[in-house]
Write a protein that holds these residues in place. Sequence first.
Motif, PDB file in Angstrom:
ATOM      1  N   TRP A 134       0.284   8.975 -11.689  1.00 38.54           N
ATOM      2  CA  TRP A 134      -0.422   7.993 -12.514  1.00 38.54           C
ATOM      3  C   TRP A 134      -1.655   7.536 -11.736  1.00 38.54           C
ATOM      4  O   TRP A 134      -1.533   7.091 -10.591  1.00 38.54           O
ATOM      5  CB  TRP A 134       0.459   6.784 -12.807  1.00 38.54           C
ATOM      6  CG  TRP A 134       1.601   7.041 -13.739  1.00 38.54           C
ATOM      7  CD1 TRP A 134       2.711   7.793 -13.490  1.00 38.54           C
ATOM      8  CD2 TRP A 134       1.753   6.538 -15.069  1.00 38.54           C
ATOM      9  NE1 TRP A 134       3.554   7.779 -14.573  1.00 38.54           N
ATOM     10  CE2 TRP A 134       2.993   7.018 -15.561  1.00 38.54           C
ATOM     11  CE3 TRP A 134       0.979   5.712 -15.888  1.00 38.54           C
ATOM     12  CZ2 TRP A 134       3.461   6.701 -16.836  1.00 38.54           C
ATOM     13  CZ3 TRP A 134       1.442   5.397 -17.159  1.00 38.54           C
ATOM     14  CH2 TRP A 134       2.662   5.891 -17.628  1.00 38.54           C
ATOM     15  N   THR A 135      -2.822   7.645 -12.346  1.00 41.28           N
ATOM     16  CA  THR A 135      -4.053   7.193 -11.698  1.00 41.28           C
ATOM     17  C   THR A 135      -4.850   6.339 -12.673  1.00 41.28           C
ATOM     18  O   THR A 135      -4.882   6.625 -13.868  1.00 41.28           O
ATOM     19  CB  THR A 135      -4.921   8.379 -11.237  1.00 41.28           C
ATOM     20  OG1 THR A 135      -5.137   9.270 -12.347  1.00 41.28           O
ATOM     21  CG2 THR A 135      -4.244   9.135 -10.113  1.00 41.28           C
ATOM     22  N   SER A 136      -5.486   5.296 -12.155  1.00 44.96           N
ATOM     23  CA  SER A 136      -6.252   4.411 -13.034  1.00 44.96           C
ATOM     24  C   SER A 136      -7.709   4.400 -12.631  1.00 44.96           C
ATOM     25  O   SER A 136      -8.075   4.780 -11.516  1.00 44.96           O
ATOM     26  CB  SER A 136      -5.690   2.986 -12.990  1.00 44.96           C
ATOM     27  OG  SER A 136      -6.123   2.301 -11.833  1.00 44.96           O
ATOM     28  N   ALA A 137      -8.528   3.928 -13.528  1.00 49.14           N
ATOM     29  CA  ALA A 137      -9.960   3.792 -13.285  1.00 49.14           C
ATOM     30  C   ALA A 137     -10.213   2.526 -12.455  1.00 49.14           C
ATOM     31  O   ALA A 137      -9.392   2.149 -11.637  1.00 49.14           O
ATOM     32  CB  ALA A 137     -10.705   3.760 -14.612  1.00 49.14           C
ATOM     33  N   GLY A 138     -11.322   1.878 -12.697  1.00 50.52           N
ATOM     34  CA  GLY A 138     -11.722   0.787 -11.824  1.00 50.52           C
ATOM     35  C   GLY A 138     -11.027  -0.541 -12.041  1.00 50.52           C
ATOM     36  O   GLY A 138     -10.785  -0.968 -13.156  1.00 50.52           O
ATOM     37  N   VAL A 139     -10.674  -1.183 -10.965  1.00 47.29           N
ATOM     38  CA  VAL A 139     -10.300  -2.589 -10.831  1.00 47.29           C
ATOM     39  C   VAL A 139      -9.258  -3.025 -11.867  1.00 47.29           C
ATOM     40  O   VAL A 139      -8.081  -2.753 -11.697  1.00 47.29           O
ATOM     41  CB  VAL A 139     -11.555  -3.487 -10.874  1.00 47.29           C
ATOM     42  CG1 VAL A 139     -11.228  -4.882 -10.348  1.00 47.29           C
ATOM     43  CG2 VAL A 139     -12.693  -2.893 -10.038  1.00 47.29           C
ATOM     44  N   THR A 140      -9.661  -3.708 -12.939  1.00 48.93           N
ATOM     45  CA  THR A 140      -8.690  -4.301 -13.871  1.00 48.93           C
ATOM     46  C   THR A 140      -7.872  -3.265 -14.610  1.00 48.93           C
ATOM     47  O   THR A 140      -6.829  -3.605 -15.190  1.00 48.93           O
ATOM     48  CB  THR A 140      -9.386  -5.214 -14.890  1.00 48.93           C
ATOM     49  OG1 THR A 140     -10.370  -4.466 -15.621  1.00 48.93           O
ATOM     50  CG2 THR A 140     -10.067  -6.388 -14.190  1.00 48.93           C
ATOM     51  N   THR A 141      -8.304  -2.005 -14.631  1.00 50.92           N
ATOM     52  CA  THR A 141      -7.510  -0.975 -15.309  1.00 50.92           C
ATOM     53  C   THR A 141      -6.181  -0.730 -14.602  1.00 50.92           C
ATOM     54  O   THR A 141      -5.270  -0.149 -15.195  1.00 50.92           O
ATOM     55  CB  THR A 141      -8.282   0.344 -15.408  1.00 50.92           C
ATOM     56  OG1 THR A 141      -8.605   0.809 -14.094  1.00 50.92           O
ATOM     57  CG2 THR A 141      -9.563   0.159 -16.208  1.00 50.92           C
ATOM     58  N   GLY A 142      -6.079  -1.172 -13.341  1.00 56.10           N
ATOM     59  CA  GLY A 142      -4.782  -1.098 -12.669  1.00 56.10           C
ATOM     60  C   GLY A 142      -3.744  -1.944 -13.374  1.00 56.10           C
ATOM     61  O   GLY A 142      -2.549  -1.601 -13.408  1.00 56.10           O
ATOM     62  N   ILE A 143      -4.183  -3.049 -13.975  1.00 55.80           N
ATOM     63  CA  ILE A 143      -3.289  -3.895 -14.761  1.00 55.80           C
ATOM     64  C   ILE A 143      -2.818  -3.131 -15.991  1.00 55.80           C
ATOM     65  O   ILE A 143      -1.628  -3.127 -16.327  1.00 55.80           O
ATOM     66  CB  ILE A 143      -3.991  -5.199 -15.158  1.00 55.80           C
ATOM     67  CG1 ILE A 143      -4.288  -6.041 -13.913  1.00 55.80           C
ATOM     68  CG2 ILE A 143      -3.154  -5.994 -16.161  1.00 55.80           C
ATOM     69  CD1 ILE A 143      -5.084  -7.303 -14.191  1.00 55.80           C
ATOM     70  N   ASP A 144      -3.746  -2.478 -16.678  1.00 54.65           N
ATOM     71  CA  ASP A 144      -3.391  -1.705 -17.876  1.00 54.65           C
ATOM     72  C   ASP A 144      -2.377  -0.617 -17.540  1.00 54.65           C
ATOM     73  O   ASP A 144      -1.390  -0.418 -18.258  1.00 54.65           O
ATOM     74  CB  ASP A 144      -4.646  -1.070 -18.486  1.00 54.65           C
ATOM     75  CG  ASP A 144      -5.665  -2.092 -18.945  1.00 54.65           C
ATOM     76  OD1 ASP A 144      -5.343  -2.879 -19.839  1.00 54.65           O
ATOM     77  OD2 ASP A 144      -6.775  -2.108 -18.401  1.00 54.65           O
ATOM     78  N   MET A 145      -2.626   0.081 -16.437  1.00 57.16           N
ATOM     79  CA  MET A 145      -1.712   1.164 -16.058  1.00 57.16           C
ATOM     80  C   MET A 145      -0.334   0.627 -15.709  1.00 57.16           C
ATOM     81  O   MET A 145       0.693   1.197 -16.117  1.00 57.16           O
ATOM     82  CB  MET A 145      -2.284   1.955 -14.883  1.00 57.16           C
ATOM     83  CG  MET A 145      -1.445   3.169 -14.503  1.00 57.16           C
ATOM     84  SD  MET A 145      -2.150   4.154 -13.156  1.00 57.16           S
ATOM     85  CE  MET A 145      -1.705   3.131 -11.738  1.00 57.16           C
ATOM     86  N   CYS A 146      -0.282  -0.474 -14.963  1.00 58.14           N
ATOM     87  CA  CYS A 146       1.020  -1.014 -14.570  1.00 58.14           C
ATOM     88  C   CYS A 146       1.765  -1.600 -15.764  1.00 58.14           C
ATOM     89  O   CYS A 146       3.000  -1.563 -15.808  1.00 58.14           O
ATOM     90  CB  CYS A 146       0.845  -2.039 -13.453  1.00 58.14           C
ATOM     91  SG  CYS A 146       0.357  -1.248 -11.886  1.00 58.14           S
ATOM     92  N   LEU A 147       1.049  -2.124 -16.746  1.00 57.91           N
ATOM     93  CA  LEU A 147       1.695  -2.540 -17.992  1.00 57.91           C
ATOM     94  C   LEU A 147       2.330  -1.338 -18.688  1.00 57.91           C
ATOM     95  O   LEU A 147       3.429  -1.444 -19.250  1.00 57.91           O
ATOM     96  CB  LEU A 147       0.691  -3.219 -18.921  1.00 57.91           C
ATOM     97  CG  LEU A 147       0.355  -4.673 -18.622  1.00 57.91           C
ATOM     98  CD1 LEU A 147      -0.823  -5.130 -19.481  1.00 57.91           C
ATOM     99  CD2 LEU A 147       1.560  -5.572 -18.877  1.00 57.91           C
ATOM    100  N   ALA A 148       1.647  -0.199 -18.640  1.00 52.15           N
ATOM    101  CA  ALA A 148       2.211   1.018 -19.233  1.00 52.15           C
ATOM    102  C   ALA A 148       3.447   1.472 -18.468  1.00 52.15           C
ATOM    103  O   ALA A 148       4.426   1.941 -19.076  1.00 52.15           O
ATOM    104  CB  ALA A 148       1.154   2.124 -19.256  1.00 52.15           C
ATOM    105  N   LEU A 149       3.430   1.330 -17.153  1.00 54.33           N
ATOM    106  CA  LEU A 149       4.607   1.672 -16.352  1.00 54.33           C
ATOM    107  C   LEU A 149       5.792   0.777 -16.720  1.00 54.33           C
ATOM    108  O   LEU A 149       6.924   1.248 -16.879  1.00 54.33           O
ATOM    109  CB  LEU A 149       4.292   1.526 -14.865  1.00 54.33           C
ATOM    110  CG  LEU A 149       3.266   2.501 -14.270  1.00 54.33           C
ATOM    111  CD1 LEU A 149       2.976   2.143 -12.816  1.00 54.33           C
ATOM    112  CD2 LEU A 149       3.746   3.936 -14.385  1.00 54.33           C
TER     113      LEU A 149
END
Length: 324
Positions: A161-176
């Motif tokens: 799982w890889t995310s784009a910049g900064v706040t997208t880490g929140i989006d990815m972890c919500l998906a996790l």
Amino acid sequence: MKTPGNVALLVFDGIQILDVTGPAAVFAAANDAAGSQCYRVHILSAQGGPITSNSGVVLHTEPLCGLAAGTVDTVLIVGGDKEGLKAVTQNEEVRAWMVQASAGARRYGSICTGAFVLAAFGLVRGKRVATHWEATAVLGRRYPDLEVDANALYVEDGRVWTSAGVTTGIDMCLALVARDLGDRVANAIAKRLVLYARRPGYQSQFSPVLAAQARANSAFSALLDWILAHIAERLDVARLAERAGMSPRNFHRRFAEAVGETPARFVETLRLDYARHLLEAKTSLKEIAAKTGFANQAQFSKAFVRRFGVSPGLFREIHGGAGA
């Protein structure tokens, strides 16, 4: 998933602080929303102790040796400045731990420019990955065996799982979290964190309005917001030109020069972008057409297929939505 699962966030001097605190906040909120400790978050660095972010905020970290690599459920390496990334990729202790942890973890990945570390460690060969929009071209040139998605907010490719910049880490972890505990918990977290919406991975790093605002001059900045607020209404050139205080011909020319799209194309882009969000909810196609300003469901479906190559119904199925 073994509960509680160890979540390791690997950090170093020069990190982007939101790459750490955003995901950590999501996993902590998941414990509260689920009513039990589903995740145990560990902020790890090579030696442990204080780590200074690129904004000057100092984090207290655990040493890598304090968490056995084989006990990690999810491991993510965060992004940071060039010096920090270079130093961590040259640290053999970090490399050995990360390789071992990723081999046994249920999933592993990166946030923002942390993708460079994964690539340097040989952990994403042949994978499709995301990173910050400013770094996508460099990552692709440096590691040609990768498929770098320059647009996605985050990418899932097998266990990676890889995310784009900064706040997208929140989006990815919500998906996790949604994958582990369901949408109800993930939605509760988004509400608690006062997020505008849970953004899916396929969404561009820039909303159409933000991208247009970055290109357009001040003469159209207010108009772009107004269009979005009135997206369900009639938005032809005559009305937009009147709103901008220009003749239709002059408005069409100047708008296209400033925004990079004709007024009609830009309005359709906004409508279809909004429609993709509505497709994830329990909203009928007829209602989506009305809310996004299309004359009827058939016109909406035709425009959607023309732009995205799939029907609205199939798009909903692919992305796990519900509704009729």
